[in-house]
Design a protein around this motif. Structure first.
Motif, short mmCIF file in Angstrom:
data_model
loop_
_atom_site.label_atom_id
_atom_site.label_comp_id
_atom_site.label_asym_id
_atom_site.label_seq_id
_atom_site.Cartn_x
_atom_site.Cartn_y
_atom_site.Cartn_z
N GLU A 56 35.75 11.61 -130.91
CA GLU A 56 35.21 12.88 -131.39
C GLU A 56 35.48 13.14 -132.87
O GLU A 56 34.58 13.62 -133.58
N PRO A 57 36.66 12.81 -133.40
CA PRO A 57 36.83 12.96 -134.86
C PRO A 57 35.91 12.05 -135.66
O PRO A 57 35.46 12.43 -136.75
N GLN A 58 35.62 10.87 -135.12
CA GLN A 58 34.70 9.96 -135.82
C GLN A 58 33.31 10.58 -135.90
O GLN A 58 32.65 10.52 -136.96
N TRP A 59 32.86 11.17 -134.81
CA TRP A 59 31.55 11.83 -134.84
C TRP A 59 31.55 13.01 -135.80
O TRP A 59 30.58 13.21 -136.55
N ALA A 60 32.62 13.78 -135.78
CA ALA A 60 32.71 14.93 -136.70
C ALA A 60 32.70 14.46 -138.15
O ALA A 60 32.07 15.08 -139.02
N GLN A 61 33.38 13.36 -138.43
CA GLN A 61 33.41 12.82 -139.79
C GLN A 61 32.01 12.42 -140.25
O GLN A 61 31.68 12.56 -141.43
N ARG A 62 31.18 11.97 -139.32
CA ARG A 62 29.82 11.52 -139.67
C ARG A 62 28.84 12.68 -139.77
O ARG A 62 27.67 12.47 -140.10
N GLY A 63 29.29 13.89 -139.49
CA GLY A 63 28.43 15.05 -139.66
C GLY A 63 27.85 15.64 -138.40
O GLY A 63 27.06 16.59 -138.46
N HIS A 64 28.25 15.14 -137.24
CA HIS A 64 27.74 15.69 -135.99
C HIS A 64 28.45 16.99 -135.62
O HIS A 64 29.63 17.17 -135.93
N SER A 94 39.31 18.36 -143.58
CA SER A 94 38.57 18.12 -144.83
C SER A 94 37.69 16.87 -144.77
O SER A 94 36.71 16.77 -145.51
N THR A 95 38.04 15.93 -143.89
CA THR A 95 37.25 14.69 -143.79
C THR A 95 36.07 14.83 -142.84
O THR A 95 35.28 13.90 -142.70
N TRP A 96 35.95 15.98 -142.18
CA TRP A 96 34.87 16.17 -141.23
C TRP A 96 33.67 16.82 -141.91
O TRP A 96 33.76 17.95 -142.40
N LEU A 123 25.09 7.05 -133.04
CA LEU A 123 24.24 8.15 -132.59
C LEU A 123 23.62 8.86 -133.79
O LEU A 123 24.27 9.06 -134.81
N GLN A 124 22.37 9.27 -133.62
CA GLN A 124 21.64 9.90 -134.72
C GLN A 124 21.33 11.38 -134.48
O GLN A 124 20.73 12.02 -135.34
N THR A 125 21.74 11.90 -133.34
CA THR A 125 21.43 13.29 -133.04
C THR A 125 22.37 14.23 -133.80
O THR A 125 23.55 13.93 -133.96
N PRO A 126 21.89 15.39 -134.22
CA PRO A 126 22.79 16.33 -134.91
C PRO A 126 23.84 16.92 -133.98
O PRO A 126 24.91 17.32 -134.44
N ILE A 127 23.54 16.95 -132.68
CA ILE A 127 24.45 17.56 -131.70
C ILE A 127 24.87 16.51 -130.67
O ILE A 127 24.02 15.78 -130.14
N ILE A 128 26.16 16.47 -130.40
CA ILE A 128 26.72 15.62 -129.35
C ILE A 128 27.41 16.50 -128.33
O ILE A 128 28.27 17.32 -128.68
N LEU A 129 27.03 16.35 -127.07
CA LEU A 129 27.66 17.05 -125.96
C LEU A 129 28.57 16.05 -125.26
O LEU A 129 28.10 15.09 -124.65
N SER A 130 29.86 16.27 -125.37
CA SER A 130 30.84 15.26 -124.97
C SER A 130 31.53 15.64 -123.67
O SER A 130 32.14 16.70 -123.57
N CYS A 131 31.44 14.73 -122.69
CA CYS A 131 32.07 14.93 -121.38
C CYS A 131 32.98 13.76 -121.03
O CYS A 131 33.07 13.36 -119.87
N ILE A 132 33.63 13.20 -122.02
CA ILE A 132 34.45 12.00 -121.81
C ILE A 132 35.91 12.38 -121.59
O ILE A 132 36.33 13.50 -121.84
#
Length: 345
Positions: free
Chosen positions: A91-99, A134-136, A73-82
């Motif tokens: 979700e930690p993976q997305w946070a690590q990538r800067g989302h 720290s990794t996010w 995903l390339q969007t700065p914001i992710i709205l997660s309903c999973i």
């Protein structure tokens, strides 16, 4: 300002659909990516979703191709309903990538450096994001359980004036809270189910964090005992809660009603696109609130309090919260708006 692209993850579920509907014509955000399970990936959204909301699939996303949850995903914001189990992984993976991840899942609600937000009640807790893992490069912000959304909204104004010791809460929860798959499986017609997996634990654990206070890099929990009982009832949308609130001797039904009636969030929260000027409506009619009549007020973002009664030190009341909106999709969206207002993308 230019509208900010967002991804909706879990877009074919009940909460995801409510988010997609709320984002149609949103002044700040635009849907760039719709994400769902492998079963739906590759299909047009209109073909992948079993639309359960009034009206039809918003035309601006109907022909959008659904992406798999593993998509980059390339969007700065992710709205997660999973689901929480999947959220715990992704979700930690997305946070690590800067989302910036705004999550309806329970996976990280109690994480010590992840905010658990109801902006009208504890917007200052958003500051926890500066102490994230720290990794996010990005961060995760959560909203509470759908019943907790109503419970904590009702308790919040009281904690500003009195010390609360104990709250007994009995919930009568709508079938839509079980999600699309759960809804189909529940033997709910002519029935009440006296247990909902995981709900009572959430009602016990989440409000003390929400109602607590920020102290440096941690939340000091509000010291209230919550004693819950949860029931699934044959109502489509709208969770009803019966509360018995015990606290200071000068907490009376009349004073509690005044605190709820006077409650206003900060102006800057009220002015968010999904905000409402008066997030609590107080009822004096003896037979209100009712889900079928009242759940949609304020586009579903208003929490209702009625049947206020009791004695000094012990207040009884009924609370109604729209589980799909204030308790889920609207809460995710309001948290994203709060973030952008405080820290523009």
């Amino acid at each position: 300002m230019s509208r900010i692209p967002v991804a909706v993850v879990g877009a074919t579920g009940a909460v995801g659909q409510a988010l997609v509907a709320a984002l149609h014509g949103h002044p700040w955000f635009t849907v760039e990516a719709l994400v769902a399970s492998e079963r739906s990936a590759g299909l047009k959204y209109r073909d992948a979703v079993r639309w359960v909301l009034p009206g039809s699939v918003p035309p601006d996303v109907a022909d959008r191709t659904v992406l798999d949850v593993t998509a980059d995903l390339q969007t700065p914001i992710i709205l997660s309903c999973i689901d929480a189990s999947l959220a715990r992984e992704l979700e930690p993976q997305w946070a690590q990538r800067g989302h910036r991840v705004f999550s309806n899942a329970s996976a990280f609600r109690l994480h010590p450096t992840v905010p658990l937000l109801i902006p009208e009640v504890n917007a200052d807790h958003y500051a926890l994001v500066q102490y994230r893992e720290s990794t996010w490069k990005g961060f995760i912000v959560t909203n509470p359980n759908c019943c907790v959304a109503g419970l904590a909204m009702a308790l919040g104004p009281l904690t500003k004036r009195w010390s609360l010791e104990r709250v007994y809460v009995t919930t009568f929860q709508a079938v839509s809270g079980a999600g699309l798959q759960g809804l189909a499986a529940l033997p709910i017609a002519d029935n009440v189910i006296p247990w909902i997996a995981g709900e009572e634990e959430k009602l016990q654990k989440e409000p003390p964090k929400i109602l607590g206070w920020l102290q440096g890099a941690r939340i000091v929990e509000y010291p209230v005992e919550i004693i819950p009982s949860c029931y699934r009832v044959p109502v489509r949308h709208g969770h009803t809660l019966a509360l018995v609130i015990e606290g200071d001797a000068d907490l009376t039904p009349e004073r509690a009603a005044e605190a709820w009636q006077d409650f206003r969030p900060p102006d800057w929260v009220r002015q968010l696109p999904s905000g409402v000027g008066r997030p609590i409506r107080v009822w004096t009619e003896v037979d209100r609130p009712q889900p079928a009549l009242d759940r949609d007020e304020g586009q579903g973002m208003v929490v209702h309090v009625g049947r206020i009664r009791g004695q000094a030190g012990r207040v009884l009341c009924t609370v109604l919260v729209h589980n799909l909106i204030r308790g889920a999709a609207g809460a995710v969206l309001l948290n994203a708006e709060l973030s952008v207002s405080l820290n523009p993308v």
